[in-house]
Design a protein around this motif. Structure first.
Motif, PDB file in Angstrom:
ATOM      1  N   THR A  55      39.827  39.516  43.166  1.00  0.00           N
ATOM      2  CA  THR A  55      40.505  40.715  42.961  1.00  0.00           C
ATOM      3  C   THR A  55      41.121  41.197  44.347  1.00  0.00           C
ATOM      4  O   THR A  55      41.983  42.129  44.112  1.00  0.00           O
ATOM      5  CB  THR A  55      39.842  41.770  41.958  1.00  0.00           C
ATOM      6  OG1 THR A  55      38.537  42.093  42.874  1.00  0.00           O
ATOM      7  CG2 THR A  55      39.562  40.873  40.896  1.00  0.00           C
ATOM      8  N   GLU A  89      43.681  48.984  40.805  1.00  0.00           N
ATOM      9  CA  GLU A  89      43.032  50.286  40.454  1.00  0.00           C
ATOM     10  C   GLU A  89      42.497  51.319  41.889  1.00  0.00           C
ATOM     11  O   GLU A  89      42.649  52.221  41.600  1.00  0.00           O
ATOM     12  CB  GLU A  89      41.940  50.200  39.683  1.00  0.00           C
ATOM     13  CG  GLU A  89      42.114  49.536  38.357  1.00  0.00           C
ATOM     14  CD  GLU A  89      42.833  50.255  37.270  1.00  0.00           C
ATOM     15  OE1 GLU A  89      42.792  51.351  37.241  1.00  0.00           O
ATOM     16  OE2 GLU A  89      43.426  49.651  36.255  1.00  0.00           O
ATOM     17  N   ARG A 115      32.190  48.518  24.684  1.00  0.00           N
ATOM     18  CA  ARG A 115      31.275  47.441  24.977  1.00  0.00           C
ATOM     19  C   ARG A 115      31.868  46.819  26.324  1.00  0.00           C
ATOM     20  O   ARG A 115      33.111  46.612  26.513  1.00  0.00           O
ATOM     21  CB  ARG A 115      31.275  46.326  24.065  1.00  0.00           C
ATOM     22  CG  ARG A 115      30.252  45.766  23.861  1.00  0.00           C
ATOM     23  CD  ARG A 115      29.756  45.140  22.480  1.00  0.00           C
ATOM     24  NE  ARG A 115      30.970  44.499  22.002  1.00  0.00           N
ATOM     25  CZ  ARG A 115      31.513  43.214  22.513  1.00  0.00           C
ATOM     26  NH1 ARG A 115      30.644  42.614  23.335  1.00  0.00           N
ATOM     27  NH2 ARG A 115      32.417  42.623  22.091  1.00  0.00           N
ATOM     28  N   ARG A 117      32.777  44.146  28.439  1.00  0.00           N
ATOM     29  CA  ARG A 117      33.303  42.705  27.978  1.00  0.00           C
ATOM     30  C   ARG A 117      33.661  41.976  29.562  1.00  0.00           C
ATOM     31  O   ARG A 117      33.782  42.623  30.609  1.00  0.00           O
ATOM     32  CB  ARG A 117      34.647  42.679  27.128  1.00  0.00           C
ATOM     33  CG  ARG A 117      34.129  43.192  26.048  1.00  0.00           C
ATOM     34  CD  ARG A 117      35.353  43.271  24.974  1.00  0.00           C
ATOM     35  NE  ARG A 117      36.429  44.111  25.422  1.00  0.00           N
ATOM     36  CZ  ARG A 117      37.452  44.003  25.658  1.00  0.00           C
ATOM     37  NH1 ARG A 117      38.164  42.603  25.603  1.00  0.00           N
ATOM     38  NH2 ARG A 117      38.482  44.889  25.958  1.00  0.00           N
ATOM     39  N   PRO A 118      33.443  40.625  29.361  1.00  0.00           N
ATOM     40  CA  PRO A 118      33.707  40.020  30.752  1.00  0.00           C
ATOM     41  C   PRO A 118      34.909  40.152  31.558  1.00  0.00           C
ATOM     42  O   PRO A 118      35.067  40.365  32.724  1.00  0.00           O
ATOM     43  CB  PRO A 118      33.830  38.407  30.254  1.00  0.00           C
ATOM     44  CG  PRO A 118      33.053  38.489  29.084  1.00  0.00           C
ATOM     45  CD  PRO A 118      33.197  39.636  28.304  1.00  0.00           C
ATOM     46  N   CYS A 119      36.133  40.550  30.657  1.00  0.00           N
ATOM     47  CA  CYS A 119      37.274  40.964  31.385  1.00  0.00           C
ATOM     48  C   CYS A 119      37.345  42.359  32.146  1.00  0.00           C
ATOM     49  O   CYS A 119      38.149  42.419  33.150  1.00  0.00           O
ATOM     50  CB  CYS A 119      38.425  40.950  30.360  1.00  0.00           C
ATOM     51  SG  CYS A 119      38.331  42.350  29.169  1.00  0.00           S
ATOM     52  N   HIS A 120      36.259  42.910  31.933  1.00  0.00           N
ATOM     53  CA  HIS A 120      36.067  44.298  32.622  1.00  0.00           C
ATOM     54  C   HIS A 120      35.532  43.989  34.020  1.00  0.00           C
ATOM     55  O   HIS A 120      35.790  44.813  35.075  1.00  0.00           O
ATOM     56  CB  HIS A 120      35.145  45.119  31.925  1.00  0.00           C
ATOM     57  CG  HIS A 120      35.532  45.709  30.795  1.00  0.00           C
ATOM     58  ND1 HIS A 120      34.860  45.848  29.396  1.00  0.00           N
ATOM     59  CD2 HIS A 120      36.704  46.513  30.589  1.00  0.00           C
ATOM     60  CE1 HIS A 120      35.924  46.423  28.459  1.00  0.00           C
ATOM     61  NE2 HIS A 120      37.002  46.796  29.164  1.00  0.00           N
ATOM     62  N   LEU A 121      35.085  42.731  34.371  1.00  0.00           N
ATOM     63  CA  LEU A 121      34.522  42.524  35.510  1.00  0.00           C
ATOM     64  C   LEU A 121      35.906  42.227  36.624  1.00  0.00           C
ATOM     65  O   LEU A 121      35.566  42.419  37.873  1.00  0.00           O
ATOM     66  CB  LEU A 121      33.912  41.023  35.794  1.00  0.00           C
ATOM     67  CG  LEU A 121      32.442  41.146  34.667  1.00  0.00           C
ATOM     68  CD1 LEU A 121      32.068  39.575  34.469  1.00  0.00           C
ATOM     69  CD2 LEU A 121      31.393  41.770  35.619  1.00  0.00           C
ATOM     70  N   PHE A 122      36.917  41.900  35.953  1.00  0.00           N
ATOM     71  CA  PHE A 122      38.125  42.022  36.975  1.00  0.00           C
ATOM     72  C   PHE A 122      38.661  43.337  37.543  1.00  0.00           C
ATOM     73  O   PHE A 122      39.350  43.583  38.311  1.00  0.00           O
ATOM     74  CB  PHE A 122      39.227  41.345  36.553  1.00  0.00           C
ATOM     75  CG  PHE A 122      38.936  39.918  36.126  1.00  0.00           C
ATOM     76  CD1 PHE A 122      39.211  39.243  37.104  1.00  0.00           C
ATOM     77  CD2 PHE A 122      38.877  39.353  34.987  1.00  0.00           C
ATOM     78  CE1 PHE A 122      39.177  37.607  37.049  1.00  0.00           C
ATOM     79  CE2 PHE A 122      38.773  37.933  34.829  1.00  0.00           C
ATOM     80  CZ  PHE A 122      38.896  37.226  35.735  1.00  0.00           C
ATOM     81  N   ARG A 123      37.947  44.408  36.828  1.00  0.00           N
ATOM     82  CA  ARG A 123      38.454  45.917  37.240  1.00  0.00           C
ATOM     83  C   ARG A 123      37.509  46.771  37.528  1.00  0.00           C
ATOM     84  O   ARG A 123      37.448  47.782  37.640  1.00  0.00           O
ATOM     85  CB  ARG A 123      39.121  46.365  36.015  1.00  0.00           C
ATOM     86  CG  ARG A 123      40.396  45.542  35.578  1.00  0.00           C
ATOM     87  CD  ARG A 123      41.271  46.322  34.242  1.00  0.00           C
ATOM     88  NE  ARG A 123      40.771  47.459  33.883  1.00  0.00           N
ATOM     89  CZ  ARG A 123      40.533  47.846  32.713  1.00  0.00           C
ATOM     90  NH1 ARG A 123      40.599  46.963  31.770  1.00  0.00           N
ATOM     91  NH2 ARG A 123      40.061  49.163  32.564  1.00  0.00           N
ATOM     92  N   ILE A 124      36.106  46.309  38.180  1.00  0.00           N
ATOM     93  CA  ILE A 124      35.039  47.141  38.481  1.00  0.00           C
ATOM     94  C   ILE A 124      35.109  47.615  39.779  1.00  0.00           C
ATOM     95  O   ILE A 124      33.960  48.257  40.398  1.00  0.00           O
ATOM     96  CB  ILE A 124      33.892  46.254  38.112  1.00  0.00           C
ATOM     97  CG1 ILE A 124      33.484  45.174  38.646  1.00  0.00           C
ATOM     98  CG2 ILE A 124      33.527  46.242  36.693  1.00  0.00           C
ATOM     99  CD1 ILE A 124      32.072  44.493  38.437  1.00  0.00           C
ATOM    100  N   ASN A 125      36.203  47.178  40.755  1.00  0.00           N
ATOM    101  CA  ASN A 125      36.225  47.673  41.925  1.00  0.00           C
ATOM    102  C   ASN A 125      35.905  49.062  42.079  1.00  0.00           C
ATOM    103  O   ASN A 125      35.007  49.411  43.219  1.00  0.00           O
ATOM    104  CB  ASN A 125      37.463  47.213  42.648  1.00  0.00           C
ATOM    105  CG  ASN A 125      37.568  45.688  42.814  1.00  0.00           C
ATOM    106  OD1 ASN A 125      36.464  45.095  43.326  1.00  0.00           O
ATOM    107  ND2 ASN A 125      38.779  45.195  42.603  1.00  0.00           N
ATOM    108  N   THR A 127      41.487  53.117  33.904  1.00  0.00           N
ATOM    109  CA  THR A 127      40.586  52.787  35.127  1.00  0.00           C
ATOM    110  C   THR A 127      38.966  52.839  34.566  1.00  0.00           C
ATOM    111  O   THR A 127      38.900  53.823  33.891  1.00  0.00           O
ATOM    112  CB  THR A 127      40.857  54.014  36.267  1.00  0.00           C
ATOM    113  OG1 THR A 127      42.256  54.003  36.375  1.00  0.00           O
ATOM    114  CG2 THR A 127      40.263  53.685  37.366  1.00  0.00           C
TER     115      THR A 127
END
Lengths: 929, 175
Positions: free
Chosen positions: A554, A675, B6, B8-16, B52
């Motif tokens: 990312t 983000e 919950r 979910r796996p797709c959140h891993l792309f946005r945890i920066n 976010t």
């Protein structure tokens, strides 16, 4: 054609096809005879090997093939081959041993031989010359796992299952492998067969069949999907709903995971009543809040949905904004909706006001209501009240942004800002920062850089933990925005003025010395260093962020391109290695978890894993990285032919790109994260506009890459496919009807356009070095022409030293870079127009090019440091910057002193200057030696 | 304003925004997926109105007999969303789940000895330092094992601190 009685080489009379005479041609005849004998022996061995009637027992298989497996595990392919050969001597034609031999060949890089071996095994299996059992399927699976064709292994397992349909295990493995290999139709067919056999025992296989059908529809290429008629999709969804109902009927107590998945299917198929019925099942074991949550998400009867949402907000969480938005959307077009919402908001506001720690939800809902009613005057007043209550929270600015945007074209915005300013007592008040951010967004940040810096220094404290941020760090970001505004008049590039970029860097580096773990500052610094061409520092900052695992894809766009362009092969290769590791992990772990989830009945989790994998596999970042890695190999290998082989090797390392073809994904997905850039790219946040309710499926599948970028990537990958074909000598000119030269021309074009033009040391880096030098030179010249004001006594020596050092360094670097550039211009492969140098040029060019690149990189770093020091020296001397224009003597002395104390000494700028000067001097010394 | 859903796996792309913080550990994919698969209801993510990611918690249940407990593997909040009560909201969620759904005796977590802010916050929430695990983090930094008893542990036996620290090696073997 050989004739009986004469030698085929010398045509002399002989008993066989070759003569036995001595001499030169006799030796040739002998060799040919030996070769013919060897071939005949091989053919007879092969014919013998292909016959095997009784399958080998599990115990014997383990005993004989364990050494092969161990050797493969230890990457000792030679030993693995030897052991496999030994096993085959014992058991000629044994397909499991031959499969492992193919694996060993694959591991040793003999792709074609491995492929041939497997093709023979498959032919024997298909013809029934050798038996197929589960052990054999397992070994063949190992091969297909390596070449990413697990769906073929699934077929074998399915065949094994068909021999004994009472044993479901091979079929379950086959299903998992079909899903891994994205062969959803085959998976569905198999699961349906299983369901027919076992529906009385378990509803599992019915769910599996539905899951495969739904995945097949969801994972279909989105661009293609749009082009097709949706009628067939609708029919398939109807079928999925029907299959699901049958499966659920067999399960009296549905599990939470089963329900979560079923809701997806029912909702997609528009079967809302069924979905609602399912969630209302009294036997469903699920947390009440989640039940209510799921029920409220079903687009069905409005009245009940409104009640559910109202309950969720008022009884469970008044701060849940998604529920608030759904509630608004649900009631907005109904009668008396204003009254209904208003009552709920008032009730909850009253509750929150009585609480010691009020939640922001009901107050923000009030703003939303006023905004939807377009009562802007009331909205402006409510904004001020919200700010009064929550202004000290960092998030307040983001909360208010959509509503400020709603009134931005009216005078109310200005009035609101004035009222909010009146509520802020001083610069140390946390709400001051909130207001400053909001003012920045609407171009109303009136405070100067110096004033903002003073706010920062006022908030500085030594009490903060090392890992914590300083309270005023955001002021430094605001200064950077002031220096490099997002919308510049007359220029589209906010980084065009190098001296402003350097000043922003200085300010941010200062902040970093006090908050060494502030990642916002680091990210911004990386962006700025990129502009100035100082990739070494950029790489250091990247390292310090410790970005790993899932964060890499990312964020890799931040550094990959500049590192490649500016010739930092070590940095970019390190990155590629990490990316490769992640994708390998994804390829290994995610399918494992998916299979586990299916077996455990966690259908929803399995679906999520499949979608995650699809998103990572089809990502534009993976494709870009692969292209970069191939190009890297070509660049590093320079003009040597070995570069092509290395490029091929690296292609084969990457998952989802098989030996035979490079799979060009049809819909590339972008996983770049924006983000963490909202603080810098302000318009990106603005575009998002009003708060949105997230769409689960879009979140899971990701956002499609822009079409232009996709096409460029696809074109590059297509060219790489040719590269693969040429590298494995798989090119069949007869089949395609084209000559090798014709086919290779796109490859040449790729090499010409990508490798040569992007050879970093010749273009971008040189330009950056020249620009930075020019900037430093100009700064010094302008400084010389001015009458210097006397610097404070204690700093005079230091400033003089800085200036002298900078001057001498600039002079020396100018000479050095000119000489490097001259060498570069004369010898570099860029100047060769035929493009041959990249694949078949002389051996001397690459080493010279690399040497030049290294010199230039060093030069670039030193020039940057020089520029920084020069700029600091000038800043500290310049009368205009030091004392400001049109000021009296008293004010002059005061401002000058405060600049020195607050701006330099307090925040250790002076220490940084020393650091840079020392670094620079040592760099200059080592270079001159 | 926050929405808890919950993880979910797709959140891993946005945890920066959360994981770029130096004190937040980024694990490999397998780690996250195992948790999502085995204890899906424990994994929660908090999002802002603009989607976010503000914070998340990763937890599980483990142990046998009297040691049956909920464990918080990670609870973290993005720097700009701190002091909004998100961490305590997530901790309360885990405690409630451990107590009501899993009938656990206590909830525990590990924290770096140097993370004084977090330790203070946990203490405020009713956690105590049960024991010190020597060299737990990368073999160099000690960890505190902090615990809070749930209603099932009426005598609060799980919260009686151990007198001596435990070595990381011994601790990992006993797990």
């Amino acid at each position: 054609m050989l004739t009986r009685g004469s030698c085929s080489v010398c045509h002399q009379a002989s008993a066989g096809p070759f003569c036995e005479s001595r001499g030169r041609h006799g030796v040739l005849c002998l060799l040919l005879r030996l070769e013919a004998m060897k071939n005949a022996k091989k053919a007879s061995k092969k014919a013998k090997a292909a016959r095997m009637t009784v399958p080998v027992s599990e115990a014997e298989s383990d005993r004989r093939l364990r050494p092969v497996l161990d050797a493969l595990y230890n990457h000792n392919s030679r030993q693995a081959l030897r052991h496999a050969q030994q096993a085959l001597q014992r058991r000629p034609g044994w397909p499991a041993a031959r499969a492992l031999r193919a694996c060993a060949l694959l591991q040793s890089g003999h792709w074609a031989a491995a492929k041939e071996e497997i093709a023979e095994v498959r032919a024997d299996l298909d013809a029934g010359r050798v038996p197929l059992d589960e052990d054999c399927a397992r070994k063949l699976h190992m091969y297909y796992l390596e070449v990413r064709r697990e769906e073929i292994a699934a077929e074998l397992y399915e065949r094994v299952w068909k021999t004994d349909q009472a044993q479901f295990q091979p079929a379950e493995i086959a299903y998992g492998l079909y899903i891994r290999g994205s062969a959803f139709t085959s998976a569905q067919k198999l699961a349906t067969k299983l369901h027919r056999i076992a529906s009385s025992q378990t509803p599992k296989y019915g769910m599996w069949a539905t899951a495969a059908l739904w995945l097949g529809l969801t994972c279909k290429s989105r661009r293609n999907r749009a082009a097709e008629t949706s009628t067939s999709d609708a029919q398939m969804l109807k079928l999925a709903s029907a299959m699901l109902s049958t499966a659920l009927d067999a399960s009296p107590t549905p599990s939470a995971e089963m329900v979560r998945f079923s809701l997806r299917v029912y909702e997609d198929g528009g079967n809302f009543d069924k979905a609602r019925e399912l969630v209302s099942n009294p036997r469903l074991v699920m947390d009440d809040t989640e039940k209510l949550q799921l029920r409220s998400e079903i687009k069905s009867v409005k009245g009940s949905r409104e009640t559910d949402l109202r309950t969720l907000i008022s009884e469970h969480d008044a701060d849940d904004w998604i529920n608030w938005m759904k509630f608004f959307n649900c009631v907005e077009k109904e009668e008396n909706w204003k009254q209904r919402v208003s009552t709920l908001v008032s009730e909850l506001r009253a509750i929150e006001l009585a609480s010691s720690r009020p939640k922001r939800g009901p107050f923000l809902a009030e703003l939303e209501l006023l905004c939807r009613l377009e009562e802007f005057e009331n909205l402006a007043e409510a904004i001020v009240q919200f700010f009064r209550r929550f202004g000290s929270k960092t998030v307040c600015a983001h909360d208010l942004r959509p509503y400020l945007t709603a009134i931005k074209k009216t005078k109310l915005l200005e009035v609101s800002f004035d009222k909010m300013s009146a509520l802020v007592s001083s610069g140390t008040d946390a709400s001051h920062l909130t207001l400053a951010w909001m003012r920045l967004w609407y171009d109303r940040l009136g405070e100067s850089e110096e004033e903002l810096f003073q706010h920062y220094t006022r908030l500085l404290t030594e009490k903060t933990d090392k890992t914590e941020r300083q309270a005023g760090d955001d002021y430094l970001l605001l200064i950077a925005h002031k220096l490099l505004p997002e919308s510049l008049e007359g220029s589209s590039n906010r980084y065009a003025d190098v001296s402003r970029v350097v000043r922003a860097i200085l300010i941010l580096e200062t902040g970093l010395s006090k908050s060494p773990f502030n990642f916002h500052i680091k990210l911004l610094l990386m962006r700025l260093y990129r502009e100035i061409g100082a990739t070494q520092r950029m790489a250091e900052l990247w390292q310090s962020l410790e970005i790993k695992d899932i964060l890499v894809p990312t964020l890799i766009h931040l550094i990959m391109q500049p590192a490649f362009d500016l010739g930092h092969h070590d940095v970019s290769l390190g990155l590629l290695e990490r990316v490769e590791r992640l994708w390998r992990e994804c390829d290994r772990e995610v399918p494992e978890c998916t299979s586990k989830a299916f077996r455990a009945g966690s259908i929803n989790a399995a679906i999520e894993f499949v979608l995650f994998r699809k998103r990572l596999e089809g990502s534009a970042e993976l494709a870009q990285c692969m292209i970069r890695e191939v190009l890297h190999n070509l660049v590093i290998a320079g003009g040597e032919g070995i570069g092509v082989q290395r490029a091929f090797d690296c292609l084969s390392q990457l998952p989802r790109f098989t030996i035979d073809t490079v799979q060009v994904p049809r819909s590339l997905i972008t996983n770049e994260d924006h983000e963490c850039w909202r603080f810098w790219e302000l318009h990106a946040g603005e575009q998002r506009g009003r708060m949105q309710i997230p769409d689960t499926l879009t979140e899971e599948r990701g956002v499609l890459c822009p079409l232009v970028e996709q096409e460029a990537i696809a074109a590059d990958l297509a060219s790489l496919e040719l590269l693969v074909r040429i590298a494995v000598k798989d090119f069949d000119s007869d089949r395609t009807g084209r000559s090798l030269e014709d086919t290779a021309s796109p490859l040449k074009r790729l090499l010409d356009s990508k490798v040569i033009s992007e050879l970093p040391e010749t273009t971008v880096l040189r330009m950056k070095v020249a620009l930075n030098l020019l900037e430093a030179h100009q700064l010094l010249q302008s400084e010389k022409s001015q009458v210097l004001q006397p610097a404070p006594q204690n700093n005079a020596l230091k400033h003089k030293k800085i200036l002298q050092t900078a001057q001498s360094a600039v002079d020396m670097l100018l000479t050095m870079s000119q000489s490097v550039t001259r060498t570069n211009g004369k010898d570099h492969p860029t100047n060769k127009t035929d493009g041959k140098s990249a694949v078949s040029g002389s051996n001397s060019a690459p080493s010279e090019a690399l040497h030049t690149a290294s010199q230039l990189r060093q030069c670039g770093r030193m020039v940057f440091d020089t520029l920084l020091v020069t700029s600091m020296a000038v800043t500290s001397f310049s009368p205009e910057l030091r004392i400001g224009k049109k000021r009296g003597k008293k004010a002059r002395a005061k401002t000058g002193a405060s600049m020195d104390s607050a701006g330099l000494n307090n925040v250790e700028c002076a220490r940084q200057v020393d650091f840079f000067v020392t670094g620079l001097e040592s760099g200059v010394r080592s270079e001159s030696q | 304003m926050s929405s808890t859903r919950r993880f979910r796996p797709c959140h891993l792309f946005r945890i920066n925004p959360v994981n770029l913080d130096t004190l937040t550990e980024t694990y490999n994919l397998n780690f996250y997926f195992q948790y999502m698969l085995r204890w899906p209801e424990f994994q929660q993510v908090v999002t802002a109105p603009d989607a976010t990611i503000m914070a998340y918690v990763i937890g599980k249940t483990e142990g046998e007999g009297n040691l049956w407990h909920g464990h918080v593997s990670a609870v973290t909040v993005a720097p700009e969303y701190r002091r909004l009560g998100l961490a305590s909201k997530l901790m309360t969620f885990t405690e409630t789940l451990s107590q009501d759904t899993y009938n656990a005796f206590f909830v525990d977590l590990f924290v770096r000895k140097s993370n004084s802010l977090a330790i203070a916050m946990y203490k405020q929430m009713g956690y105590i330092v049960y024991r010190t695990i020597l060299n737990y983090y990368g073999g160099s930094e000690d960890a505190y094992d902090m615990r809070k008893a749930l209603t099932r542990d009426q005598e609060k036996k799980s919260m009686i601190p151990l007198a001596h620290p435990v070595k990381a090696h011994d601790f990992l073997i006993s797990m």
